[in-house]
Design a protein around this motif. Sequence first.
Motif, PDB file in Angstrom:
ATOM      1  N   ALA A   6       0.846  -1.206   0.000  1.00 57.55           N
ATOM      2  CA  ALA A   6       0.000   0.000   0.000  1.00 57.55           C
ATOM      3  C   ALA A   6       0.878   1.253   0.000  1.00 57.55           C
ATOM      4  O   ALA A   6       0.614   2.217  -0.734  1.00 57.55           O
ATOM      5  N   VAL A   7       1.951   1.232   0.783  1.00 54.96           N
ATOM      6  CA  VAL A   7       2.876   2.380   0.808  1.00 54.96           C
ATOM      7  C   VAL A   7       3.571   2.497  -0.566  1.00 54.96           C
ATOM      8  O   VAL A   7       3.744   3.600  -1.102  1.00 54.96           O
ATOM      9  N   GLY A   8       3.928   1.343  -1.126  1.00 57.41           N
ATOM     10  CA  GLY A   8       4.568   1.336  -2.444  1.00 57.41           C
ATOM     11  C   GLY A   8       3.676   1.983  -3.499  1.00 57.41           C
ATOM     12  O   GLY A   8       4.159   2.656  -4.406  1.00 57.41           O
ATOM     13  N   ALA A   9       2.356   1.791  -3.357  1.00 56.02           N
ATOM     14  CA  ALA A   9       1.426   2.402  -4.317  1.00 56.02           C
ATOM     15  C   ALA A   9       1.492   3.931  -4.218  1.00 56.02           C
ATOM     16  O   ALA A   9       1.360   4.645  -5.222  1.00 56.02           O
ATOM     17  N   MET A  10       1.706   4.451  -2.999  1.00 56.34           N
ATOM     18  CA  MET A  10       1.878   5.910  -2.812  1.00 56.34           C
ATOM     19  C   MET A  10       3.160   6.372  -3.501  1.00 56.34           C
ATOM     20  O   MET A  10       3.202   7.390  -4.181  1.00 56.34           O
ATOM     21  N   ALA A  11       4.221   5.571  -3.299  1.00 51.49           N
ATOM     22  CA  ALA A  11       5.514   5.918  -3.913  1.00 51.49           C
ATOM     23  C   ALA A  11       5.404   5.889  -5.432  1.00 51.49           C
ATOM     24  O   ALA A  11       5.912   6.779  -6.128  1.00 51.49           O
ATOM     25  N   LYS A  12       4.685   4.875  -5.941  1.00 54.06           N
ATOM     26  CA  LYS A  12       4.502   4.783  -7.395  1.00 54.06           C
ATOM     27  C   LYS A  12       3.724   5.993  -7.928  1.00 54.06           C
ATOM     28  O   LYS A  12       3.995   6.474  -9.030  1.00 54.06           O
ATOM     29  N   ALA A  13       2.733   6.441  -7.137  1.00 55.78           N
ATOM     30  CA  ALA A  13       1.942   7.603  -7.572  1.00 55.78           C
ATOM     31  C   ALA A  13       2.832   8.838  -7.688  1.00 55.78           C
ATOM     32  O   ALA A  13       2.715   9.616  -8.646  1.00 55.78           O
ATOM     33  N   LEU A  14       3.765   9.004  -6.735  1.00 53.62           N
ATOM     34  CA  LEU A  14       4.702  10.137  -6.810  1.00 53.62           C
ATOM     35  C   LEU A  14       5.593   9.974  -8.049  1.00 53.62           C
ATOM     36  O   LEU A  14       5.738  10.900  -8.861  1.00 53.62           O
ATOM     37  N   LEU A  15       6.188   8.792  -8.192  1.00 57.51           N
ATOM     38  CA  LEU A  15       7.152   8.573  -9.276  1.00 57.51           C
ATOM     39  C   LEU A  15       6.496   8.747 -10.642  1.00 57.51           C
ATOM     40  O   LEU A  15       7.112   9.303 -11.562  1.00 57.51           O
ATOM     41  N   SER A  16       5.252   8.294 -10.769  1.00 58.42           N
ATOM     42  CA  SER A  16       4.624   8.367 -12.095  1.00 58.42           C
ATOM     43  C   SER A  16       4.364   9.816 -12.505  1.00 58.42           C
ATOM     44  O   SER A  16       4.285  10.127 -13.685  1.00 58.42           O
ATOM     45  N   GLU A  17       4.263  10.722 -11.536  1.00 55.96           N
ATOM     46  CA  GLU A  17       4.163  12.155 -11.862  1.00 55.96           C
ATOM     47  C   GLU A  17       5.401  12.622 -12.630  1.00 55.96           C
ATOM     48  O   GLU A  17       5.379  13.634 -13.315  1.00 55.96           O
TER      49      GLU A  17
END
Length: 390
Positions: free
Chosen positions: A142-153
């Motif tokens: 779940a935390v990784g999904a937050m990190a992915k959301a940042l990175l995909s920006e």
Amino acid sequence: MLRFETAGESHGECLVATVSGLPAGIPISVDAVNRELWRRQQGYGRGGRMKIETDRAEIVAGVRHSRTIGSPVAIIVRNKDWENWTDVLPVEDLDGAEDKRKPVTRPRPGHADLAGAIKYNFHDARYILERASARETTARVAVGAMAKALLSEFGIQVLSHVIAVGSVRLDRAATWDELIALSRRDDVLLGCVEPAVEARMKDVVDEVYRTGDTVGGVFEVVARGVPPGLGSHTTWDARLDGRIAQAIVSIQAVKGVEVGFAAEGAASFGSKVQDSIHYDREGQRFTRGANRAGGIEGGMSNGQDILVRGLLKPISTLRRPLESVDLATREPALAAYERSDVAVVPAAGVIGEAMVAIVLAQAFLDKFGGDSVGETRRNYDGYLEQVKSF
Ligand SMILES: Cc1cc2nc3c(=O)[nH]c(=O)nc-3n(C[C@H](O)[C@H](O)[C@H](O)COP(=O)(O)O)c2cc1C
């Protein structure tokens, strides 16, 4: 600084994660988080537990109107099985609770049971395995999904695939398009991009189902779009390869990590291993002859894809249990058996993606900072200009 913590027992009420340090304004989709949680539960070789649980994230702080607001994000994932464990693992010790415990007194070789029981001074390994279990990685994903959301920006994506199950191995590189297709599959077998190899991997899992054994394997995580310069050669703990290695080996049952073609490189020669450097005058950029380094040189990303492999030992709970000793009687006994997975390589790959995404997001924010995503973007764009005109 991007930081996170998780809490929760495998059969407790819920898993919890808090994440602080995410800039404000990152778009967050609960569906995207749930999709990652679903991917973590898939794969041929999982135990019955995965069939009764469909994990759902509840974001209870830090995200409003589908965007981060700069304050800590808190996420809960409820354990659907909790209703069957309320008497076994109650928070308060009520009358008669002793009789309802499910003690584990025959530690499983390879699991945390014995070392944890000795360390925390329990003559029952239940509390140890409840936390040592890879169920904890639900919160990390779940935390990784937050990190992915940042990175995909910033155009960075992280995906994975399975390279080996037991001794069956994929002997070619996977293309990025294959990894995307894999991540979109709604029926996950063993997460391998080559159907013929995946079928042979399935045969291995069928064999261990038959014999009461378990099997490990190797997953590979690929990060695309990473700019040169994340991490640093200047201090041991700033090195990106070291940070990623720790993150990958922290996944339960992962015993080894490879950045790029490490094992192959160790058995080869410098002339065959290092990636030659070239310059494309038209595109005004440096190019490389290959990517055997796995996108990291001198502890810094070099602009190529980051390639990281995790080597999983076989699961330590066996239906045909191994030799152990009873903690109470000290007599020889067969190890405890509780419903268990027999092969988990694709799921470990999804957890690997989360861990790599978290480390990349941390290194990204170390370098570009910003309290809002707009501020991070200005800093990032300025750096990209500098790189372009280098
Ligand atoms: C996705 C995933 C699922 C796992 N499921 C099980 C399981 O059902 N039963 C089990 O005994 N171990 C399972 N494990 C492995 C144990 O958690 C691991 O053997 C244990 O933590 C000890 O290994 P360690 O020394 O690396 O921590 C799983 C690991 C992963 C990554």
